[in-house]
Motif scaffolding. Structure first.
Motif, PDB file in Angstrom:
ATOM      1  N   VAL A 186       0.844  -1.189   0.000  1.00  0.00           N
ATOM      2  CA  VAL A 186       0.000   0.000   0.000  1.00  0.00           C
ATOM      3  C   VAL A 186       0.884   1.245   0.000  1.00  0.00           C
ATOM      4  N   GLU A 187       0.622   2.131  -0.967  1.00  0.00           N
ATOM      5  CA  GLU A 187       1.370   3.384  -1.060  1.00  0.00           C
ATOM      6  C   GLU A 187       0.596   4.508  -0.359  1.00  0.00           C
ATOM      7  N   ASP A 188       1.252   5.676  -0.244  1.00  0.00           N
ATOM      8  CA  ASP A 188       0.656   6.795   0.489  1.00  0.00           C
ATOM      9  C   ASP A 188      -0.385   7.559  -0.315  1.00  0.00           C
ATOM     10  N   GLU A 189      -0.384   7.412  -1.624  1.00  0.00           N
ATOM     11  CA  GLU A 189      -1.276   8.228  -2.441  1.00  0.00           C
ATOM     12  C   GLU A 189      -2.747   8.029  -2.062  1.00  0.00           C
ATOM     13  N   ASP A 190      -3.471   9.140  -1.885  1.00  0.00           N
ATOM     14  CA  ASP A 190      -4.926   9.134  -1.724  1.00  0.00           C
ATOM     15  C   ASP A 190      -5.509   9.574  -3.057  1.00  0.00           C
ATOM     16  N   PRO A 191      -6.069   8.650  -3.847  1.00  0.00           N
ATOM     17  CA  PRO A 191      -6.507   9.013  -5.195  1.00  0.00           C
ATOM     18  C   PRO A 191      -7.631  10.038  -5.207  1.00  0.00           C
TER      19      PRO A 191
END
Length: 491
Positions: free
Chosen positions: A287-292
């Protein structure tokens, strides 16, 4: 084989968070398809080619790290096996002399890379399966150093709960067991990319599925594995089994394979990404930090890393690709079913057939997939992989005919029209489609040449693997001559 990841262990919490993030990515992608600009004013195509590395005798050379250091260009990258490397040809427009220019660049890059590889005692082989691969090459020690490959192998074996059983019935019968996914590294391929707009994705993908059997029959180049003659395109059966996470019991329950033809025609690219989420558990739940959602609200285009990583662990023969380039989202069809080789000219001829056919077929008033069952397309694909250029094929309105006849009488003219519609120069169309025509007239592609040449060598008294070495060396000579395979002599 996709983006790099670090070695690690995964927990149940990791998998739950990842599943939720993939679904969040899906929701955002669905909204983007209706709201964002995916337009393609100047469609680009791209090609990736996987190579085997060999030593002077024709045996596999497990030295991709040293070879890549010697080549020293970002166009060449590592692959799963230490006897593999890959070249990524930069995307370019197909119109005008685009295909010819791409062929010239590929040939120049290969020449330069070959010279540098020879300085460290290796050579580049553009071939579907290297004939000299043997069981000692298919061990964990042969996997490249990149942690992604070891992690992926461990995750697939853990999901199976047992070793991988390879069973291929062809001219001869292969039955063996391995405890890693390294057999996938034996399957070196050509991957064709075609950039499309969202409304064009479904018909393009459907067309690509419909012609998959024809592509593999005409382009077959993998008749041998572990010293046995199996299918004309053995890569198909081998790749499907080498990364299979299913036990026999799960297969009997109808669980889908991760190397997958699919099971239905689609109406949107979203269908494929949604199937990926619904049918396949995560192999690499990172899981990456980006909040789409936050990215969209801020006016930026999200990368959707979890959705893309998950998509990269499901090996559809025609795979959907979502990407962001220069801050703009785009979609591609990645056609993954062709073997590498035999030459640069043959590779670009295969690409011309693909790009021309899918273009022409998507413009027909009554699409071929509306007249063809998906099951028939899948069965035709596997039958073509087994029988090669002498396969029979079913085509709506024509019936069941030899693939060679279908291509010569019906599909080559369609491909010609499709390439014209894309603005390809007439001389370029003639140059590359003539290569396909001559293969069909002569009945000679990479697979038929290899089997005939092997028989000729073996008849002189060499044992099987000495004959495979001689075959590999002869193939390499022809490959580097860049004369199309239909013109190669058997001696």
């Amino acid at each position: 084989m996709g983006q790099d990841v670090e070695a690690r262990e995964f927990t149940g919490e990791d998998r739950a968070r990842y599943r939720a993030k993939v679904r969040r990515n899906l929701d955002v992608l669905a909204a983007m398809l209706g709201q964002q600009d995916f337009s393609v004013p100047d469609p680009h195509v791209g090609i990736e080619i996987e190579f085997n590395l060999v030593d002077d005798s024709g045996d596999p050379a497990l030295r991709n790290s040293e070879t890549l250091d010697a080549i020293a260009t970002e166009d060449f990258q590592t692959e799963l096996g230490q006897f593999n490397v890959e070249i990524n040809v930069p995307p370019a427009p197909v119109a005008g002399r685009g295909l010819a220019d791409m062929a010239e660049r590929m040939r120049e890059d290969l020449n330069v890379a070959q010279g540098k590889a020879q300085s460290v005692g290796t050579g580049l082989m553009m071939i579907g399966i290297l004939p000299t691969l043997d069981a000692p090459h298919l061990t964990r020690e042969s996997i490249s150093a990149n942690p992604r490959y070891h992690l992926l192998s461990d995750q697939i074996l853990t999901a199976r709960g047992e070793d991988i059983h390879l069973v291929i019935n062809g001219v001869e019968r292969l039955r063996t067991t391995i405890d890693t996914i390294i057999a996938e590294a034996a399957c070196t391929s050509t991957q064709l990319h075609l950039q499309v707009e969202p409304e064009d994705f479904a018909p393009t993908w459907n067309a690509a599925q419909a012609i998959a059997g024809v592509q593999i029959a005409v382009g077959a180049n993998s008749p041998f594995f572990l010293g046995k003659r199996l299918w004309h395109e053995t890569r198909i059966a081998l790749f499907e089994q080498a990364t299979d996470t299913r036990t026999d019991e799960l297969k009997a329950q109808g669980v889908r394979p991760r190397v997958w033809f699919g099971e239905r025609w689609i109406t949107s690219v979203f269908d494929l990404f949604e199937e990926n989420s619904r049918y396949f558990p995560a192999l690499l739940p990172i899981v990456e930090d980006e909040d789409p959602v936050a990215e969209i609200e801020a006016g930026r285009i999200p990368v959707l890393p979890e959705l893309r990583l998950h998509n990269g662990t499901i090996w559809r023969w025609n795979r959907p690709i979502y990407d962001v380039v220069d801050g703009k989202p785009h979609l591609r069809v990645e056609n993954r079913l062709l073997p590498a080789g035999p030459t640069v000219k043959d590779t670009v001829a295969n690409a011309a057939l693909f790009y021309g056919l899918v273009t022409a077929l998507t413009e027909q008033e009554r699409p071929v997939w509306s007249q063809l069952s998906f099951k028939a397309a899948e069965e035709g694909f596997h039958e073509a992989a087994a029988a090669g250029i002498e396969a029979q094929a079913y085509w709506p309105g024509i019936g069941t005919v030899p693939v060679r006849e279908l291509v010569l009488r019906h599909l080559l003219p369609l491909a010609h029209v499709g390439l014209e519609r894309r603005g390809v120069d007439g001389a370029v169309i003639d140059e590359f489609l003539t290569i396909i025509e001559r293969r069909c007239v002569t009945g000679r592609n990479g697979s038929t040449w290899m089997t005939e040449q092997f028989d000729r060598i073996h008849e002189r008294g060499s044992d099987v693997f000495d004959s495979m070495r001689a075959l590999t060396r002869r193939y390499a000579e022809h490959m580097h001559s860049n004369e199309p395979v239909h013109s190669w002599p058997v001696d």
